[in-house]
Motif scaffolding. Structure first.
Motif, PDB file in Angstrom:
ATOM      1  N   PHE A  48      -2.125  49.970   7.384  1.00 17.42           N
ATOM      2  CA  PHE A  48      -2.110  51.386   7.016  1.00 17.42           C
ATOM      3  C   PHE A  48      -3.454  51.853   6.456  1.00 17.42           C
ATOM      4  N   GLY A  49      -4.497  51.633   7.243  1.00 18.74           N
ATOM      5  CA  GLY A  49      -5.855  51.929   6.771  1.00 18.74           C
ATOM      6  C   GLY A  49      -6.118  53.394   6.470  1.00 18.74           C
ATOM      7  N   GLN A  50      -5.365  54.287   7.087  1.00 13.93           N
ATOM      8  CA  GLN A  50      -5.578  55.722   6.851  1.00 13.93           C
ATOM      9  C   GLN A  50      -4.525  56.296   5.901  1.00 13.93           C
ATOM     10  N   ASP A  51      -3.613  55.468   5.452  1.00 17.98           N
ATOM     11  CA  ASP A  51      -2.572  55.950   4.541  1.00 17.98           C
ATOM     12  C   ASP A  51      -3.022  55.699   3.118  1.00 17.98           C
ATOM     13  N   GLY A  52      -3.376  56.773   2.448  1.00 15.13           N
ATOM     14  CA  GLY A  52      -3.869  56.642   1.090  1.00 15.13           C
ATOM     15  C   GLY A  52      -4.493  57.950   0.648  1.00 15.13           C
ATOM     16  N   TRP A  53      -5.609  57.846  -0.075  1.00 15.56           N
ATOM     17  CA  TRP A  53      -6.287  59.057  -0.534  1.00 15.56           C
ATOM     18  C   TRP A  53      -7.765  58.739  -0.754  1.00 15.56           C
ATOM     19  N   ASP A  54      -8.550  59.796  -0.836  1.00 15.14           N
ATOM     20  CA  ASP A  54      -9.988  59.644  -1.047  1.00 15.14           C
ATOM     21  C   ASP A  54     -10.439  60.182  -2.399  1.00 15.14           C
ATOM     22  N   TYR A  55      -9.801  61.254  -2.841  1.00 18.79           N
ATOM     23  CA  TYR A  55     -10.252  61.991  -4.027  1.00 18.79           C
ATOM     24  C   TYR A  55      -9.189  61.978  -5.125  1.00 18.79           C
ATOM     25  N   PRO A  56      -9.620  62.026  -6.375  1.00 16.72           N
ATOM     26  CA  PRO A  56      -8.667  62.245  -7.462  1.00 16.72           C
ATOM     27  C   PRO A  56      -7.869  63.521  -7.203  1.00 16.72           C
ATOM     28  N   PHE A  57      -6.631  63.516  -7.564  1.00 19.65           N
ATOM     29  CA  PHE A  57      -5.744  64.683  -7.470  1.00 19.65           C
ATOM     30  C   PHE A  57      -5.404  65.075  -6.022  1.00 19.65           C
ATOM     31  N   GLN A  58      -5.814  64.279  -5.037  1.00 19.38           N
ATOM     32  CA  GLN A  58      -5.589  64.699  -3.652  1.00 19.38           C
ATOM     33  C   GLN A  58      -4.125  64.661  -3.250  1.00 19.38           C
ATOM     34  N   VAL A  59      -3.392  63.662  -3.744  1.00 19.14           N
ATOM     35  CA  VAL A  59      -1.999  63.514  -3.306  1.00 19.14           C
ATOM     36  C   VAL A  59      -1.066  63.351  -4.498  1.00 19.14           C
ATOM     37  N   SER A  60       0.201  63.542  -4.221  1.00 20.38           N
ATOM     38  CA  SER A  60       1.257  63.132  -5.151  1.00 20.38           C
ATOM     39  C   SER A  60       1.546  61.670  -4.846  1.00 20.38           C
ATOM     40  N   TYR A  61       1.250  60.798  -5.809  1.00 20.87           N
ATOM     41  CA  TYR A  61       1.402  59.360  -5.554  1.00 20.87           C
ATOM     42  C   TYR A  61       2.850  58.985  -5.276  1.00 20.87           C
ATOM     43  N   ARG A  62       3.760  59.666  -5.944  1.00 20.29           N
ATOM     44  CA  ARG A  62       5.174  59.361  -5.696  1.00 20.29           C
ATOM     45  C   ARG A  62       5.540  59.751  -4.264  1.00 20.29           C
ATOM     46  N   ASP A  63       5.087  60.905  -3.830  1.00 24.39           N
ATOM     47  CA  ASP A  63       5.456  61.358  -2.487  1.00 24.39           C
ATOM     48  C   ASP A  63       4.947  60.408  -1.404  1.00 24.39           C
ATOM     49  N   VAL A  64       3.690  60.029  -1.478  1.00 20.80           N
ATOM     50  CA  VAL A  64       3.173  59.167  -0.403  1.00 20.80           C
ATOM     51  C   VAL A  64       3.879  57.812  -0.417  1.00 20.80           C
ATOM     52  N   TRP A  65       4.185  57.346  -1.590  1.00 17.67           N
ATOM     53  CA  TRP A  65       4.894  56.059  -1.695  1.00 17.67           C
ATOM     54  C   TRP A  65       6.295  56.163  -1.076  1.00 17.67           C
ATOM     55  N   GLN A  66       6.975  57.228  -1.418  1.00 14.22           N
ATOM     56  CA  GLN A  66       8.325  57.407  -0.880  1.00 14.22           C
ATOM     57  C   GLN A  66       8.294  57.555   0.637  1.00 14.22           C
ATOM     58  N   GLN A  67       7.330  58.310   1.128  1.00 13.16           N
ATOM     59  CA  GLN A  67       7.222  58.472   2.577  1.00 13.16           C
ATOM     60  C   GLN A  67       6.961  57.136   3.265  1.00 13.16           C
ATOM     61  N   ALA A  68       6.120  56.325   2.649  1.00 13.45           N
ATOM     62  CA  ALA A  68       5.828  55.016   3.244  1.00 13.45           C
ATOM     63  C   ALA A  68       7.090  54.154   3.272  1.00 13.45           C
ATOM     64  N   VAL A  69       7.797  54.133   2.168  1.00 12.26           N
ATOM     65  CA  VAL A  69       9.003  53.296   2.086  1.00 12.26           C
ATOM     66  C   VAL A  69      10.062  53.787   3.079  1.00 12.26           C
ATOM     67  N   HIS A  70      10.256  55.078   3.137  1.00 18.68           N
ATOM     68  CA  HIS A  70      11.274  55.605   4.065  1.00 18.68           C
ATOM     69  C   HIS A  70      10.899  55.329   5.509  1.00 18.68           C
ATOM     70  N   GLY A  71       9.639  55.552   5.841  1.00 23.96           N
ATOM     71  CA  GLY A  71       9.191  55.305   7.209  1.00 23.96           C
ATOM     72  C   GLY A  71       9.367  53.840   7.590  1.00 23.96           C
ATOM     73  N   LEU A  72       8.989  52.968   6.671  1.00 25.07           N
ATOM     74  CA  LEU A  72       9.123  51.535   6.947  1.00 25.07           C
ATOM     75  C   LEU A  72      10.588  51.150   7.132  1.00 25.07           C
ATOM     76  N   ARG A  73      11.437  51.718   6.290  1.00 20.69           N
ATOM     77  CA  ARG A  73      12.857  51.387   6.382  1.00 20.69           C
ATOM     78  C   ARG A  73      13.411  51.793   7.754  1.00 20.69           C
ATOM     79  N   GLU A  74      13.010  52.973   8.181  1.00 18.65           N
ATOM     80  CA  GLU A  74      13.490  53.437   9.485  1.00 18.65           C
ATOM     81  C   GLU A  74      12.980  52.532  10.608  1.00 18.65           C
ATOM     82  N   LEU A  75      11.712  52.159  10.508  1.00 14.48           N
ATOM     83  CA  LEU A  75      11.121  51.320  11.560  1.00 14.48           C
ATOM     84  C   LEU A  75      11.755  49.936  11.596  1.00 14.48           C
TER      85      LEU A  75
END
Lengths: 331, 331, 331, 331
Positions: free
Chosen positions: B126-153
């Motif tokens: 997941f080299g492009q799944d993450g962030w570059d800048y402070p405050f860029q993402v909601s850390y909880r949201d990206v984590w949840q999306q990753a977990v849900h996507g993985l579970r489905e896969l």
């Protein structure tokens, strides 16, 4: 308020990028003229640094000049691309003498273009000159080749200035000019007055230097010919938007420049891989203007007194007072 | 001597590369079939990990299988390219739901190819799944999306194994799965037995882990599904030839694997930007064979005793004795 | 304006220090009661974290309580010194079973003191539990010893909370609890609800984490029991005054805490080796108050929208707008 | 086999240590004479570098000489302790002129002791000369003070050699002489022939240099007066036993020394915090002897050819062939 500095940017700021994973690029290729139009669209830039050869562009140098002019821009520098495939094992230090000759020829041609465009300097960035593995090279040989090549180049063009942009690494694991001090030693050895340093704030930070101290060193040697700014997380040359992370140290860097009366271009070297480049440049300039206001507001006398006694806390109070109110006007 | 392990490599080892400077690439593009032939030419490899889609290749999966077979190779894994332009802001965590869906579709298709080729696992990087800048993402949201996507896969393919290859950063400044421990937490949350870890020695080293310790942790959680080896200078994922720098820690890594009876593939993930890839692979395997001999020669009982008392010097003597004589037979 | 948080500090903030060079110390030794008076002199602190045993102090726990009370302070935590000479090869993971027993006894006694003083938690910092050299320890053994020891300790005191303060290294070259994720894995294995994490901002930063992300992870696991703040240059645990370097990331850290409704103590873990400790604490609190104001002023709705689209530049504008005006009231 | 080099060690190798956590020390204090006896007990050392003032020792310089003689040792250097409490804000760059004077006096006295003991050089290690915080000092001022102080010192003792041991940081967050190149610039500015560099392998490694390249640079400037060896994990000055981690780069370092005919002492600067110091020294020398054998066995002609073409893989083969058989005789 004191006069604003001249703002500039590397023209690649307005290109798209590739890396070893997104080999199809972070966006469609953008031609040089379009890059120039984007630089103009920022509305804050006066000068740009141009890569050469002009990639993906069939026109003349005159076409480039026209594009610059209609955008209110001037070419402050030419950056010859001595780091593409042909030079993947080095330019002036390539193990193949024919490639070293080729590199020199290209540097001479780039200098002619710089003269034609009325640039202030030719920027030399030796990203492929170095080594990757232990025992790969004779360190003395590569150093000597670099010094000799530089001497031949800058000696041939006494009316043009040249700058070495140092950087610890990337793309080579180790680059021959990794630090301000090492570069100054090379410059001494070359022995010409028209060779100086381009200090990239991010390279300095990531190379374990204190950028403000490195700037002072270059100034004291009379060799701080140019600067670039950007930001990173100190472990790599992330080329983030200036003001993203190291607010205090960026401010300190410009403070040393002002204290020494250095009046060159405040130039951006950012790689907005996934961001809108025009907005990234605009935002960087907004931050730099805030720093400029903060410099105007800083109590220099009190700061000098704090520094005389190495009083870190007193200095910090003075700095926070102006830095953490610097966007009031912009608010 | 104990039996040699199975050696393998990522097929990209035999490609050419681009980066943000040498945008014209470190050599002419090399098609997949030619990459496979190069892997065969090493003469030491039994398996390869294949990127998918098969770039620059118009044939069928059957053509790929034939090319592998005639080179005495098997596809051990498929690595779907969820890190090209389309996914530059993420695959399973992309801010655009349509891109997230696209990523999942591509992962399902890649899984079908892996099944068709009889692979052991699908590798998720997941080299492009993450962030570059402070405050860029909601850390909880990206984590949840990753977990849900993985579970489905992974839930959709109970008969295929999947591995997450963690890495601290690059190309994103920060990647969502930066360490063994963090990845294990995600795997727990996903809750399926067919999801494990691919531990890349270099990623671990560069991420401040002790690779042998990280391997033990993954083994103790029953999740060390695969490993990659290479080397670096600890500050970046240099993907150098294994055995270039960290001889002792590479040896320690394989020692932990043997102590635990781990018997997977010893797989190369090297990027020989400026080196001959066949020779780079051969030399890596030569070094790995030397480590294998050293493991045979190591006095395990004495080492266990030294470790029980945390006696670093005694352990070092035992290690140097076998490591610094490990190339005698090969001399 | 929202209510200010409770501010606190580790009592060692007001001590003097030694290191391997200035073995005579950075100032005369300062007794515990004097340290408490200094903490009181800051005028901003409500709680302190106390090392135990009470070094250089012959009085009773009641004397300590009196000193605290007269300074308007409360002991929020006890930090048992399981990292002095006796434990130089580890506390709960010491190779000598007698020392492991000794460490546990000391931890039980420290817990009794914490109960006597009405502390919120006992802080466990395993600075000597780890390894220095490759091959020095069996990673499985030290991990198991740590988990078993912790289970025995926290299981025996269900009414007291315990926190593990993780850190990548120092004094050991590698510490068994180097990251938030690794610590959460240990906590799961221990299996008791009264064991959580103390997240030290500087440790997180220096351990390659994004502190705000690490905080979110601990919160999502219900284990963020306490935090410490300070600053550093990302390469070592410099324990500088908070707000010296990483203004944006410190702000982001507190932003995640507020977004999650986390309402614990904003606690200082600074080592002012060469600075006046009272002034260092005061200045840190001034900066933290500025952050608190900036949090009040931040446009949360716009930020959430920017984060939903991973728009780094939009987020940065919102952040700079409040951060770079945050000292206006204090100006 | 070529003659073995002279082996030496810093006498502190045989002391015990403190740090900011184990303030009671990693063992009972060890007096100077006992340290010397321990150095003698190694059985491999010919010279030692002595801290001065002679801590915890009431005798005369003659007593020291006797202790050395009965252990078959000679004092190769004196290291004045210009980094204890008195100098915590600097020695030659202290903000207090009285402390600067005091530092100079101490350095003059140390020089006299060095002359009395027949030392080869006085070692200057400016661990407290630098800064901790942004904006704390005027970089020009501290640099000028350092240069002026050095000029006064080394100019007063033309018959004694002085070396600057550079290091990026610790105990100060930033030290004024962080790299080989920066130190060479200072030496030029000082302008005396009796001032050179002591290159500590670990400092160089941890400061992002390639130690072999830094050695070549100092040699080419005629200033490599002395070296120290040890090892670390590249992120800090761990002062581990030489040969623990960076086998190849240590070998490369000594290879450059031999190629240049450098024939100084192979000197240990290790801090065996938790190890037996006599055994730690012995083991280091065993490894260094293996490197010496490997240098004898190395095919220099083939290596030079590989380096001429920058052939990393060919060089690696040659190196592994001799390094990974270097303990056969010792086996």
């Amino acid at each position: 308020m004191t006069d604003l500095p001249t703002f500039g940017a590397g023209i690649w700021h307005f290109a798209t990028y590739k890396d070893r994973y997104a080999t199809d690029g972070y966006g469609e290729p953008v031609g040089l003229l379009e890059q120039i139009d984007r630089a103009g669209a920022v509305g804050e830039l006066s000068v740009v640094d141009l890569n050469w050869p002009f990639v993906g562009f069939e026109g003349t140098t005159e076409d480039v000049r026209s594009a610059l002019t209609r955008n209110g821009l001037r070419a402050v520098a030419i950056t010859p691309e001595i780091y593409t495939r042909e030079f993947m094992k080095g330019s002036l230090t390539n193990p193949d003498p024919a490639v070293r000759t080729k590199a020199l020829e290209m540097l001479h041609e780039a200098t002619a273009v710089a003269q034609e465009l009325g640039c202030d300097y030719v920027k030399l960035w030796f990203g492929q000159d170095g080594w990757d593995y232990p025992f790969q090279v004779s360190y003395r040989d590569v150093w000597q080749q670099a010094v000799h090549g530089l001497r031949e180049l800058v000696g041939a063009h006494p009316d043009m200035r040249f700058v070495i942009e140092y950087k610890p690494r990337e793309p080579r694991n180790k680059i021959i000019f990794p630090s301000a001090a090492r570069t100054l030693l090379a410059i001494q050895e070359v022995g010409h007055d028209n060779l100086g340093v381009l200090l990239d704030f991010g390279h300095s930070l990531y190379g374990l230097e204190t950028p403000a101290d490195a700037a002072q060193l270059c100034i004291d040697h009379g060799r701080l010919f140019a600067i670039d700014v950007n930001d990173n997380y100190r472990g790599w040359d992330d080329d983030m938007v200036v003001g993203s992370v190291h607010l205090v140290e960026t401010f300190e860097f410009f403070h040393v420049l002002r204290r020494n009366g250095w009046d060159g271009v405040w130039q951006l070297d950012q790689f907005p891989f996934r961001e809108d480049p025009v907005q990234a440049a605009r935002q960087a300039v907004d931050f730099l203007k805030a720093l400029h206001r903060a410099l105007d507001a800083l109590d220099e006398e009190a700061l000098a007194a704090a520094q005389t006694s190495h009083d870190a806390l007193a200095a910090q109070r003075l700095v926070q007072k102006v830095l953490l109110t610097s966007m009031v006007e912009a608010g």
